[in-house]
Scaffold this active site. Structure first.
Site, mmCIF file in Angstrom:
data_model
loop_
_atom_site.group_PDB
_atom_site.id
_atom_site.type_symbol
_atom_site.label_atom_id
_atom_site.label_comp_id
_atom_site.label_asym_id
_atom_site.label_seq_id
_atom_site.Cartn_x
_atom_site.Cartn_y
_atom_site.Cartn_z
ATOM 1 N N PRO A 10 -3.673 -5.280 11.801
ATOM 2 C CG PRO A 10 -2.363 -6.382 10.106
ATOM 3 C CD PRO A 10 -3.308 -5.030 10.606
ATOM 4 C CG ASN A 11 -1.511 -10.506 13.282
ATOM 5 O OD1 ASN A 11 -2.374 -11.311 13.437
ATOM 6 N ND2 ASN A 11 -0.994 -10.492 12.107
ATOM 7 C CE1 TYR A 23 5.158 -6.171 17.523
ATOM 8 C CE2 TYR A 23 5.227 -8.531 17.673
ATOM 9 C CZ TYR A 23 5.297 -7.369 17.011
ATOM 10 O OH TYR A 23 5.441 -7.451 15.499
ATOM 11 C CG HIS A 98 5.638 0.731 12.915
ATOM 12 N ND1 HIS A 98 4.743 -0.196 12.457
ATOM 13 C CD2 HIS A 98 5.950 1.530 12.227
ATOM 14 C CE1 HIS A 98 4.404 0.325 11.144
ATOM 15 N NE2 HIS A 98 5.135 1.512 11.103
#
Length: 138
Positions: A10-11, A23, A98
């Site tokens: 998600p996202n 990000y 991540h």
């Protein structure tokens, strides 16, 4: 030819727009094209969904036929026992990635339902986390 897939949760479809200080400003599509060009002898597929069950279905679909899975389950990392169980149930080795260092963020992000079933975990290196995961399969 190695067959790898990157699965984003998600996202992550908002990369390049969402919180660029964390990000970055590159979209995942732009990054994916760069990665495919950098590793022309590797088949790298890409899949993204904001829906937990769709991610589980994709893991089931590729989890017995690919050489490696690179999974960034986003927030589902910290909440989805179902995704953790799907990773445990497949045969294809998986690297959890991540973009940010989740241990430098909110306390709830310090828990992963995926890590115990993953080949390894790479976090905190921005989009390079994905490339490090690719290299782990080569």
């Amino acid at each position: 030819m190695k067959k790898l897939i990157i699965i984003n949760g998600p996202n992550l479809n908002l990369l390049g727009k969402r919180e660029p200080a964390i990000y970055g400003s590159l979209t995942f599509t732009e990054f994916f094209e760069e990665i495919k060009a950098k590793y022309p002898t590797v088949q790298i597929d890409y899949f993204q969904s904001n829906i937990e069950g769709v991610i589980i279905d994709k893991l089931h679909e590729v989890g017995f036929s690919f050489d490696g899975i690179i999974l960034n389950a986003g927030a589902y990392t910290h909440t989805s026992i179902g995704i953790g169980d799907a990773v445990k149930g497949i045969e294809t080795p998986l690297v959890e990635v991540h973009i940010s260092n989740t241990f430098g963020r909110e306390a709830f992000r310090h828990q992963s339902y995926i890590s115990a079933h993953a080949k390894g975990v790479i976090l905190g290196f921005g989009l390079q986390s994905y490339e490090l995961a690719i290299q782990s399969f080569l």
